[in-house]
Write an enzyme that holds these catalytic residues in place. Structure first.
Site, PDB file in Angstrom:
ATOM      1  N   ALA A  14      10.138   6.302 -23.147  1.00  0.00           N
ATOM      2  CA  ALA A  14       8.857   6.049 -22.479  1.00  0.00           C
ATOM      3  C   ALA A  14       8.034   7.315 -22.321  1.00  0.00           C
ATOM      4  O   ALA A  14       7.176   7.403 -21.439  1.00  0.00           O
ATOM      5  CB  ALA A  14       9.104   5.425 -21.106  1.00  0.00           C
ATOM      6  N   ARG A  20      -3.752   6.564 -28.588  1.00  0.00           N
ATOM      7  CA  ARG A  20      -4.651   5.510 -29.071  1.00  0.00           C
ATOM      8  C   ARG A  20      -5.144   4.607 -27.948  1.00  0.00           C
ATOM      9  O   ARG A  20      -6.110   3.875 -28.121  1.00  0.00           O
ATOM     10  CB  ARG A  20      -3.933   4.686 -30.143  1.00  0.00           C
ATOM     11  CG  ARG A  20      -3.753   5.429 -31.465  1.00  0.00           C
ATOM     12  CD  ARG A  20      -2.835   4.672 -32.396  1.00  0.00           C
ATOM     13  NE  ARG A  20      -3.320   3.308 -32.654  1.00  0.00           N
ATOM     14  CZ  ARG A  20      -2.580   2.363 -33.221  1.00  0.00           C
ATOM     15  NH1 ARG A  20      -1.320   2.618 -33.548  1.00  0.00           N
ATOM     16  NH2 ARG A  20      -3.086   1.167 -33.424  1.00  0.00           N
ATOM     17  N   ASN A 168      10.773  -2.694 -39.465  1.00  0.00           N
ATOM     18  CA  ASN A 168      11.579  -2.162 -38.372  1.00  0.00           C
ATOM     19  C   ASN A 168      10.856  -2.283 -37.034  1.00  0.00           C
ATOM     20  O   ASN A 168       9.700  -1.890 -36.899  1.00  0.00           O
ATOM     21  CB  ASN A 168      11.886  -0.680 -38.655  1.00  0.00           C
ATOM     22  CG  ASN A 168      12.643  -0.015 -37.533  1.00  0.00           C
ATOM     23  OD1 ASN A 168      13.525  -0.624 -36.926  1.00  0.00           O
ATOM     24  ND2 ASN A 168      12.306   1.232 -37.255  1.00  0.00           N
TER      25      ASN A 168
END
Length: 444
Positions: A14, A20, A168
């Site tokens: 985390a 973004r 994945n």
């Protein structure tokens, strides 16, 4: 779950900044269903794993607070996913370890159990994969005869490898000691110069079988932008709506109702369109929540009716068969059984007794600019329209407050209270004023 000597551990990565997302907030703290997305993952992981460890980045006290009481370690330098996992290697324990990602918040407990089962059935490593409608920049899973041989990151993949549909999801599970050994041998000789967790797949394939457990794209899709956050919210809301209807709740227009993850609705509740449930809401059986209402931190009793256009704020308890009507706001209010506040009313920091009727336009003046004060209204009282109750004040059982009153003193049980200014009549003055105003208007 396993015995105390082979405890399973979930390591949640985390530390991402969420560039973004264009936010100062750590990516893991962006909210889904009115709670940080990492808390969704923790809630699910604790159903499956014995221990949970969260890898945070430097200077993330808010994230550490959000995941308390679970243990945290800090990835001081962000050098890739393998580096992040390696930061927590001393806390892997002795059993199986799963590496999860805070930005994959919607993985279900069932999928986590399938992953753990694949590992415990003999795979040296088990991982999660998906077949997204648009594979985009996901890493590709390369298989031979049903066994995974490697994962290729998109930037390092050949054109042929980029055409592979199996992608994945990042999540993988292996034995703790194997994971430690593999992580120690990961190198950063790739296009990004980072330590990729996916590199352990080739190492694991040399030791035994690597199995891919597939799950739906909506469950495994990552959240890396505001648009993807909105998509994840839509997925979560659909889950919550389906769960509510499966439990016996009627949603008249399901796609318009917004739930928090902790919303509790009992059977035979009916929810009309465009209702918002903030955190901490409980609605008892037979209640009706009418359109365009907003509820947060409150409880609605059995058979109560709320709305339309009602707002229930934290600390509010609406008793059984009570009514809260259009454009009524309650904050920290106990509304007794069968009590009604049906129109254009604000009640704050108040107790309203059973079977009391609060007329349209009534206000409890609970704030003096510094302190909050409480209004207490007894049972079977009648509060006339446009009454102003200046707290602290108590209205007794069976009292009647005349419409338009300003009440500043307690009203004993059974009494009638007037708090109006004296009405004065000026004979003929009304028409004189109207004629004067018309004349001024004609003169510009």
């Amino acid at each position: 779950m396993t015995d105390s000597t082979q405890r399973t551990t979930a390591i949640i990565l985390a530390a991402g900044l969420g560039t973004r997302m264009k936010s100062r907030l750590p990516k893991a703290l962006h909210r889904l269903g009115n709670q940080p997305m990492i808390n969704h993952l923790i809630t699910t992981a604790r159903e499956v794993f014995d221990d949970i460890v969260v890898v945070t980045g430097p200077d993330m006290p808010a994230l550490e607070e959000a995941v308390h009481p679970y243990r945290t370690v800090t990835q001081v330098e962000r050098l890739g996913t393998a580096h992040a996992a390696s930061t927590a290697r001393e806390l892997f324990g002795t059993g199986d370890v799963a590496i999860l990602y805070a930005d994959n918040p919607l993985i279900t407990a069932e999928t986590m159990k399938r992953l753990l089962a694949a590992r415990q059935e003999g795979a040296s490593l088990a991982l999660l994969g998906m077949r997204p409608s648009e594979p985009g920049r996901y890493g590709r899973i390369v298989e031979e005869q049903g066994r995974v041989t490697k994962i290729v990151e998109f930037k390092d993949a050949t054109e042929e490898e980029r055409r592979i549909p199996l992608c994945n999801a990042g999540v993988m599970c292996a034995g703790a000691e194997d994971f430690r050994n593999w992580l120690a041998n990961v190198h950063n000789d790739n296009a990004q110069g980072e330590y990729y967790l996916t590199d352990v797949v080739e190492m694991a394939a040399q030791n035994g079988a690597v199995i891919c457990v597939e799950a739906a794209e909506a469950e495994l899709a990552g959240v890396n932008s505001r648009a993807e956050l909105a998509q994840a919210e839509a997925t979560l809301q659909n889950r919550l709506r389906d769960a509510a209807m499966d439990a016996g709740v009627t949603l008249v227009a399901p796609e318009t109702v917004f739930f928090s993850t902790d919303t509790l609705l009992e059977a035979d509740v009916t929810i009309e369109p465009n209702v918002f449930f903030g955190p901490g809401v409980t609605v008892r059986t037979g209640a009706l929540i009418r359109a365009f209402s907003h509820l947060e931190g409150c409880e609605v009793g059995e058979g109560a009716m709320i709305g339309p256009y009602a707002r229930l704020r934290p600390g509010t308890l609406c008793g059984a068969h009570s009514h809260v009507g259009n454009f009524v706001e309650l904050k920290n209010v106990e509304l007794g059984e069968g009590a009604k506040a049906n129109h254009l009313t604000y009640l704050g920091d108040a107790s309203v007794g059973a079977a009391t009727n609060v007329g349209a336009g009534t206000i409890t003046c609970n704030y003096d600019g510094v302190f909050k004060h409480r209004t207490t209204i007894g049972e079977r009282a009648f509060i006339g329209s446009d009454s102003i109750l200046v707290a602290p004040v108590t209205i007794g059982d069976d009292a009647l407050i005349a419409a338009g009153s300003v009440i500043t003193q307690d009203v004993p049980a059974g009494d009638l209270a007037f708090g109006r200014a004296q009405q004065t009549l000026k004979t003929g003055r009304g028409i004189q004023i109207k004629q004067s105003l018309k004349a001024r208007k004609e003169q510009g």
